[in-house]
Design a protein around this motif. Structure first.
Motif, short mmCIF file in Angstrom:
data_model
loop_
_atom_site.label_atom_id
_atom_site.label_comp_id
_atom_site.label_asym_id
_atom_site.label_seq_id
_atom_site.Cartn_x
_atom_site.Cartn_y
_atom_site.Cartn_z
N ARG A 59 0.94 -1.24 0.02
CA ARG A 59 -0.09 0.10 -0.01
C ARG A 59 0.84 1.18 -0.13
NH1 ARG A 59 -2.67 -0.90 4.27
NH2 ARG A 59 -4.34 -2.23 3.31
N ASN A 60 1.94 1.22 0.75
CA ASN A 60 2.70 2.36 0.81
C ASN A 60 4.13 2.67 -0.22
OD1 ASN A 60 1.58 3.54 2.99
ND2 ASN A 60 2.53 2.05 4.30
N ALA A 61 4.01 1.36 -1.09
CA ALA A 61 5.22 1.26 -2.18
C ALA A 61 5.39 2.42 -3.11
CB ALA A 61 4.95 -0.15 -3.03
N GLY A 62 4.14 3.36 -3.04
CA GLY A 62 4.23 4.30 -4.04
C GLY A 62 5.23 5.51 -3.76
N ALA A 63 5.53 5.38 -2.54
CA ALA A 63 6.59 6.54 -2.03
C ALA A 63 7.96 6.25 -2.61
CB ALA A 63 6.58 6.62 -0.42
N VAL A 64 8.59 7.47 -3.21
CA VAL A 64 10.01 7.20 -3.58
C VAL A 64 11.06 8.08 -2.78
CG1 VAL A 64 11.48 7.57 -5.22
CG2 VAL A 64 9.20 6.81 -6.12
N SER A 65 12.07 7.36 -2.17
CA SER A 65 12.51 8.06 -1.19
C SER A 65 14.05 8.85 -1.93
CB SER A 65 13.11 7.32 0.21
OG SER A 65 13.98 6.03 -0.38
N MET A 66 14.10 9.96 -1.71
CA MET A 66 15.35 10.83 -2.30
C MET A 66 16.41 11.10 -1.23
SD MET A 66 14.26 10.97 -5.34
CE MET A 66 12.70 11.05 -6.28
N GLU A 67 17.39 11.60 -1.81
CA GLU A 67 18.41 12.03 -0.64
C GLU A 67 18.03 13.42 -0.15
OE1 GLU A 67 19.28 11.29 -3.92
OE2 GLU A 67 20.51 9.48 -3.55
N ASP A 68 18.51 13.93 0.98
CA ASP A 68 17.94 15.28 1.62
C ASP A 68 18.15 16.42 0.73
OD1 ASP A 68 17.48 13.83 3.83
OD2 ASP A 68 19.17 14.37 5.04
N ASP A 69 19.05 16.39 -0.28
CA ASP A 69 19.14 17.82 -1.07
C ASP A 69 18.09 17.63 -1.81
OD1 ASP A 69 20.52 15.90 -1.99
OD2 ASP A 69 21.89 17.11 -3.06
N VAL A 70 17.95 16.46 -2.54
CA VAL A 70 16.73 16.25 -3.72
C VAL A 70 15.22 16.49 -2.98
CG1 VAL A 70 15.79 14.78 -5.24
CG2 VAL A 70 18.39 14.81 -5.08
N GLU A 71 15.03 16.03 -1.86
CA GLU A 71 13.94 16.09 -1.08
C GLU A 71 13.59 17.71 -1.09
OE1 GLU A 71 11.42 14.21 -0.45
OE2 GLU A 71 12.37 12.16 -0.68
N ASP A 72 14.45 18.35 -0.50
CA ASP A 72 14.40 20.07 -0.30
C ASP A 72 13.88 20.40 -1.75
OD1 ASP A 72 15.08 19.59 2.27
OD2 ASP A 72 16.90 20.28 2.10
N ALA A 73 14.81 20.19 -2.73
CA ALA A 73 14.33 20.80 -3.73
C ALA A 73 12.99 20.51 -4.52
CB ALA A 73 15.53 20.46 -4.87
N LEU A 74 12.71 19.10 -4.36
CA LEU A 74 11.54 18.60 -4.86
C LEU A 74 10.25 19.16 -3.91
CD1 LEU A 74 9.84 16.55 -6.61
CD2 LEU A 74 10.47 14.98 -4.57
N ARG A 75 10.56 19.45 -2.45
CA ARG A 75 9.53 20.17 -1.78
C ARG A 75 9.31 21.38 -2.25
NH1 ARG A 75 11.84 19.72 3.03
NH2 ARG A 75 12.65 21.79 2.74
N ASP A 76 10.43 22.12 -2.57
CA ASP A 76 10.30 23.64 -2.85
C ASP A 76 9.37 23.59 -4.67
OD1 ASP A 76 11.40 24.39 -0.95
OD2 ASP A 76 13.60 24.74 -1.82
N LEU A 77 10.01 22.86 -5.27
CA LEU A 77 9.33 22.68 -6.46
C LEU A 77 7.85 22.37 -6.47
CD1 LEU A 77 9.86 23.03 -9.64
CD2 LEU A 77 10.65 20.60 -9.56
N ALA A 78 7.45 21.45 -5.65
CA ALA A 78 6.00 21.05 -5.67
C ALA A 78 5.29 22.27 -5.16
CB ALA A 78 6.05 19.91 -4.62
N GLY A 79 5.89 22.98 -4.16
CA GLY A 79 5.25 24.27 -3.60
C GLY A 79 4.99 25.16 -4.95
N ASP A 80 6.01 25.36 -5.62
CA ASP A 80 5.75 26.42 -6.50
C ASP A 80 4.75 25.92 -7.93
OD1 ASP A 80 7.99 27.78 -5.64
OD2 ASP A 80 9.44 27.06 -7.04
#
Length: 96
Positions: A37-58
């Motif tokens: 059920r939770n397999a859809g989550a893809v984990s990334m390195e911290d710097d990629v997660e930060d950039a991804l979070r910012d981009l998702a917000g934008d």
């Protein structure tokens, strides 16, 4: 418990199905279902997660939708997927 541990437990249970108690089998199957059920989550390195979070917000999108968008765009630009062309005969007023 890691995916490898869960996988090993399930394989072991399959090998000796007659010896596994119903309760233990239920626990293993519930763990496996939860992982699936939770397999859809893809984990990334911290710097990629930060950039991804910012981009998702934008973009005003969720993290997973942003990942889907990025992957689709990359696949289209690298010709792994067909690009959606505009119809030349369609009505376009130039106001985007």
């Amino acid at each position: 418990m890691s995916t490898t541990d869960t996988t090993a437990l399930l394989e072991d249970a399959a090998d000796r199905i007659a010896d596994i108690s119903r309760a233990d089998l239920q626990i293993m199957l519930r763990r496996a279902a939860l992982r699936l059920r939770n397999a859809g989550a893809v984990s990334m390195e911290d710097d990629v997660e930060d950039a991804l979070r910012d981009l998702a917000g934008d973009f005003g999108m969720t993290r997973n939708d942003t990942i889907r968008f990025i992957v689709r765009e990359w696949m289209e630009k690298n010709t792994y997927l067909p690009v959606h062309d505009l119809d030349e005969d369609g009505d376009v007023d130039g106001n985007g």
